[in-house]
Design a protein around this motif. Structure first.
Motif, PDB file in Angstrom:
ATOM      1  N   ILE A 110      36.011  -3.072  38.970  1.00 19.07           N
ATOM      2  CA  ILE A 110      34.996  -3.750  38.194  1.00 19.07           C
ATOM      3  C   ILE A 110      33.832  -3.273  39.072  1.00 19.07           C
ATOM      4  CG2 ILE A 110      34.325  -6.256  38.098  1.00 19.07           C
ATOM      5  CD1 ILE A 110      36.516  -5.831  36.238  1.00 19.07           C
ATOM      6  N   VAL A 111      32.937  -3.065  38.413  1.00 17.33           N
ATOM      7  CA  VAL A 111      31.472  -2.811  39.488  1.00 17.33           C
ATOM      8  C   VAL A 111      30.803  -3.650  38.651  1.00 17.33           C
ATOM      9  CG1 VAL A 111      32.082  -0.217  38.626  1.00 17.33           C
ATOM     10  CG2 VAL A 111      30.485  -1.635  36.702  1.00 17.33           C
ATOM     11  N   ARG A 112      31.105  -4.697  37.578  1.00 14.32           N
ATOM     12  CA  ARG A 112      29.476  -5.396  37.576  1.00 14.32           C
ATOM     13  C   ARG A 112      30.512  -7.158  37.579  1.00 14.32           C
ATOM     14  NH1 ARG A 112      25.201  -5.519  34.317  1.00 14.32           N
ATOM     15  NH2 ARG A 112      24.953  -3.192  34.747  1.00 14.32           N
ATOM     16  N   ILE A 113      29.533  -7.730  38.169  1.00 15.80           N
ATOM     17  CA  ILE A 113      30.240  -9.077  37.123  1.00 15.80           C
ATOM     18  C   ILE A 113      28.990 -10.359  36.548  1.00 15.80           C
ATOM     19  CG2 ILE A 113      31.741 -11.622  37.861  1.00 15.80           C
ATOM     20  CD1 ILE A 113      33.418  -9.844  40.163  1.00 15.80           C
ATOM     21  N   HIS A 114      29.194 -10.650  35.831  1.00 15.43           N
ATOM     22  CA  HIS A 114      28.538 -12.373  35.224  1.00 15.43           C
ATOM     23  C   HIS A 114      28.982 -13.289  35.194  1.00 15.43           C
ATOM     24  CE1 HIS A 114      24.682  -9.553  34.892  1.00 15.43           C
ATOM     25  NE2 HIS A 114      25.566  -8.560  34.618  1.00 15.43           N
ATOM     26  N   SER A 115      28.588 -14.201  34.230  1.00 13.17           N
ATOM     27  CA  SER A 115      29.039 -15.903  34.211  1.00 13.17           C
ATOM     28  C   SER A 115      27.302 -16.449  33.673  1.00 13.17           C
ATOM     29  CB  SER A 115      29.947 -16.461  35.399  1.00 13.17           C
ATOM     30  OG  SER A 115      28.741 -16.699  36.335  1.00 13.17           O
TER      31      SER A 115
ATOM     32  N   TYR B  67      13.389 -12.141  29.621  1.00 10.46           N
ATOM     33  CA  TYR B  67      15.456 -12.310  29.512  1.00 10.46           C
ATOM     34  C   TYR B  67      15.832 -12.584  31.602  1.00 10.46           C
ATOM     35  CZ  TYR B  67      16.236 -11.968  25.244  1.00 10.46           C
ATOM     36  OH  TYR B  67      17.027 -12.316  23.592  1.00 10.46           O
ATOM     37  N   GLY B  68      16.602 -13.699  31.509  1.00 14.41           N
ATOM     38  CA  GLY B  68      16.490 -13.952  32.990  1.00 14.41           C
ATOM     39  C   GLY B  68      17.106 -12.837  33.900  1.00 14.41           C
ATOM     40  N   TYR B  69      17.289 -12.406  34.960  1.00 18.66           N
ATOM     41  CA  TYR B  69      18.676 -11.510  36.022  1.00 18.66           C
ATOM     42  C   TYR B  69      19.199 -11.783  36.250  1.00 18.66           C
ATOM     43  CZ  TYR B  69      15.533  -6.987  34.282  1.00 18.66           C
ATOM     44  OH  TYR B  69      15.237  -6.247  33.647  1.00 18.66           O
ATOM     45  N   GLY B  70      20.231 -11.671  36.757  1.00 16.33           N
ATOM     46  CA  GLY B  70      21.237 -12.246  37.692  1.00 16.33           C
ATOM     47  C   GLY B  70      22.117 -12.201  37.141  1.00 16.33           C
TER      48      GLY B  70
ATOM     49  N   ALA C 273      18.385   3.529  27.708  1.00 13.99           N
ATOM     50  CA  ALA C 273      19.184   4.145  27.039  1.00 13.99           C
ATOM     51  C   ALA C 273      18.746   4.798  26.053  1.00 13.99           C
ATOM     52  CB  ALA C 273      20.424   3.238  26.704  1.00 13.99           C
ATOM     53  N   ALA C 274      18.080   3.481  24.834  1.00 13.29           N
ATOM     54  CA  ALA C 274      16.723   3.900  23.900  1.00 13.29           C
ATOM     55  C   ALA C 274      15.557   4.678  24.345  1.00 13.29           C
ATOM     56  CB  ALA C 274      16.142   2.442  23.556  1.00 13.29           C
ATOM     57  N   GLY C 275      15.151   5.137  25.398  1.00 20.69           N
ATOM     58  CA  GLY C 275      14.559   5.729  25.836  1.00 20.69           C
ATOM     59  C   GLY C 275      12.615   5.322  26.205  1.00 20.69           C
ATOM     60  N   ALA C 276      12.975   4.046  26.347  1.00 20.20           N
ATOM     61  CA  ALA C 276      11.567   3.497  26.267  1.00 20.20           C
ATOM     62  C   ALA C 276      11.271   2.606  27.953  1.00 20.20           C
ATOM     63  CB  ALA C 276      11.996   1.650  25.403  1.00 20.20           C
ATOM     64  N   THR C 277      10.082   2.559  27.717  1.00 19.74           N
ATOM     65  CA  THR C 277       9.648   2.073  29.572  1.00 19.74           C
ATOM     66  C   THR C 277       9.943   0.664  29.688  1.00 19.74           C
ATOM     67  OG1 THR C 277       7.971   3.349  30.014  1.00 19.74           O
ATOM     68  CG2 THR C 277       8.368   1.382  31.394  1.00 19.74           C
ATOM     69  N   VAL C 278      10.857  -0.168  30.560  1.00 15.62           N
ATOM     70  CA  VAL C 278      11.257  -1.737  30.401  1.00 15.62           C
ATOM     71  C   VAL C 278      10.004  -2.020  32.118  1.00 15.62           C
ATOM     72  CG1 VAL C 278      13.117  -0.869  32.495  1.00 15.62           C
ATOM     73  CG2 VAL C 278      12.914  -3.317  30.845  1.00 15.62           C
ATOM     74  N   ILE C 279      10.072  -3.124  31.665  1.00 16.24           N
ATOM     75  CA  ILE C 279       9.459  -3.878  32.972  1.00 16.24           C
ATOM     76  C   ILE C 279      10.366  -5.096  32.958  1.00 16.24           C
ATOM     77  CG2 ILE C 279       7.133  -5.590  33.107  1.00 16.24           C
ATOM     78  CD1 ILE C 279       5.610  -4.027  31.204  1.00 16.24           C
ATOM     79  N   PRO C 280      10.643  -5.456  34.318  1.00 11.64           N
ATOM     80  CA  PRO C 280      12.047  -6.252  34.388  1.00 11.64           C
ATOM     81  C   PRO C 280      11.375  -7.375  34.812  1.00 11.64           C
ATOM     82  CG  PRO C 280      11.735  -4.707  36.368  1.00 11.64           C
ATOM     83  CD  PRO C 280      10.617  -4.056  34.967  1.00 11.64           C
ATOM     84  N   MET C 281      11.328  -8.581  34.416  1.00 13.28           N
ATOM     85  CA  MET C 281      10.206  -9.496  34.818  1.00 13.28           C
ATOM     86  C   MET C 281      10.575 -10.561  34.781  1.00 13.28           C
ATOM     87  SD  MET C 281       6.584 -10.632  35.194  1.00 13.28           S
ATOM     88  CE  MET C 281       6.453 -11.978  35.691  1.00 13.28           C
ATOM     89  N   SER C 282      12.233 -10.397  33.844  1.00 15.58           N
ATOM     90  CA  SER C 282      12.227 -12.032  34.207  1.00 15.58           C
ATOM     91  C   SER C 282      12.160 -13.180  33.662  1.00 15.58           C
ATOM     92  CB  SER C 282      12.808 -12.113  35.568  1.00 15.58           C
ATOM     93  OG  SER C 282      14.278 -13.256  35.935  1.00 15.58           O
ATOM     94  N   GLY C 283      12.622 -14.221  34.310  1.00 15.32           N
ATOM     95  CA  GLY C 283      11.992 -15.668  32.979  1.00 15.32           C
ATOM     96  C   GLY C 283      10.965 -16.364  34.294  1.00 15.32           C
TER      97      GLY C 283
END
Length: 435
Positions: free
Chosen positions: A84-89, A133-136, A150-160
């Protein structure tokens, strides 16, 4: 723009053969690796070799959210923790959180499927995606983030949160796409107006909105206020996160579901039996490729229907039509079934109202009552009391005419309903307190 031509345009006959191979492998895997499923399958007298057609899926046991809670935190995992490399809940506001895990392969699959979705929305190289969208632990933020890359776009990781700063960054960084909840998109537009910023003049061209139900009327409202194409995206943390399905920018007519990874059914929520093709029912999803926590026949509680007629975008996957409500958030008011989206459509079609509302359900004696709290627009707020009373009666009459239920309508001043940085709280149920 099609990200994965082989699988997104696969002939249905070939797709169903792929689904069956993966379904057989899935049942074999959970039988030998997940004690919960081995017990459930044996209780129904099913062995892995009994699955010989896609129709045999209906003989498999359902999985419900409570099953994940009962096996909290890792009881449904099908791999050892070192894999397991990631956990979300989930937030766990109505009980124990639902916990999901991901292997390396799961994370790559998730990113690829979100890449498909963003490409279907017209997002790709050269685009700048503002991800609100909220990170975490919530799956939305990281799901959209990896998908954008993956889509090749530039992402701004703003969160909520930090709404004013969000607006500044959208403007200054020249974002061309945005991901957030639909209610937050309207909040951004509203706040931008207070700052003297017109979203319609910004480079934004498309919004990918999910994580809460929204109506066609709200889509038109968002598109008008932000001057963008507003697309619906679908996902559940239990299944994967965002990316299970999305509307294509070409048609905006149903969400293309990733059927090579998810086997879909629509059932009668009361009986559990399949409905006729094209009929409304509860969506049930079997995860065909998940390694960490594969699920058999997960009951989403989302009420929808599937459409398999060809789409002009060229994708051949089934389309999930807009979710009409949830079998577990349907309100029954004096014997009448009411969904929040139905009332939302009436409110948004009424001049003078803002797209912010709450449904307050209470009980007086043996009778359930419904009060619709909705904000008026700034222009109407200054009107005479007589005019506001007339507007309340108009809305009350529309709800009675179209839904057959009597509801009290209470107009509140602009900003009178609390804004949410994530999912809007549409329903306040006071009946438990009344008992």
């Amino acid at each position: 723009m099609i990200f994965d031509v082989e699988h997104e345009t696969m002939p249905r006959e070939d797709l169903e053969k792929l689904q069956l191979r993966r379904l057989k492998a899935l049942v074999e895997r959970v039988y030998h690796n997940v004690p919960f499923y081995k017990k459930r399958l044996e209780e129904k007298g099913i062995r892995p070799g009994d699955i010989n057609s896609l129709d045999d899926v209906r003989h498999l046991p359902f999985t419900e959210k409570q099953d994940l809670r009962n096996n909290y935190p890792y009881g449904l995992f099908a791999v050892n923790m070192e894999n397991i490399v990631r956990i979300h809940s989930s937030s766990g506001t109505t009980g124990k959180a639902t916990v999901v895990g991901y292997t390396h392969r799961d994370v790559r699959t998730w990113a690829s499927l979100m890449g498909r979705c963003l490409n279907a929305a017209g997002v790709g190289p050269g685009d700048i995606l503002h991800n609100a969208y909220g990170y975490g632990l919530f799956t939305g933020g990281l799901g959209a983030h990896y998908g954008a890359e993956a889509a090749g776009a530039t992402v701004i990781p703003m969160s909520g949160g930090a709404t004013r700063r969000q607006i500044m960054i959208i403007k200054d960084f020249m974002a061309t796409a945005i991901c957030c909840t639909p209610s937050y998109a309207l909040h951004l537009a509203e706040t931008a107006g207070e700052l003297g910023i017109d979203f319609r003049k910004l480079p934004l061209k498309v919004g990918i909105f999910g994580a809460e139900p929204w109506s066609e009327a709200m889509r038109k409202d968002i598109e008008g206020k932000l001057n963008i194409k507003a697309l619906d995206i679908y996902g559940l943390s239990e299944i994967m996160g965002p990316g299970v399905g999305i509307e294509c920018a070409e048609a905006q007519n149903g969400l293309h579901m990733q059927e090579d990874h998810f086997l879909l059914e629509v059932i009668d929520p009361a009986s559990g039996e399949p409905v006729q093709p094209g009929e409304l029912g509860e969506l049930v999803i079997t995860t065909l490729t998940k390694e960490a926590i594969p699920l058999l026949r997960y009951r989403t509680r989302d009420l929808t229907r599937l459409e398999t007629t060809p789409c002009r975008c060229g994708r051949t996957t089934a389309r999930m039509m807009r979710v009409q409500g949830r079998s577990d958030d349907m309100l029954i008011i004096r014997g009448v079934n009411v969904f929040p989206q139905q009332i939302e459509s009436i409110l948004l079609d009424t001049d003078g109202l803002a797209p912010h509302y709450q449904l307050v359900v209470d009980r007086k004696g043996p009778m359930d009552t419904l009060t619709v709290r909705v904000e008026v627009s700034e222009s109407v707020f200054s009107d005479e009391i007589k005019g506001l009373q007339s507007l309340e009666k108009k809305v009350q009459g529309a709800i009675k005419e179209f839904l057959g239920v009597t509801a009290a309508v209470k107009l509140v001043e602009p900003k009178g309903i609390e804004r949410s940085m994530g999912k809007a709280q549409r329903i306040i149920d006071l009946r438990k307190e009344a008992k």
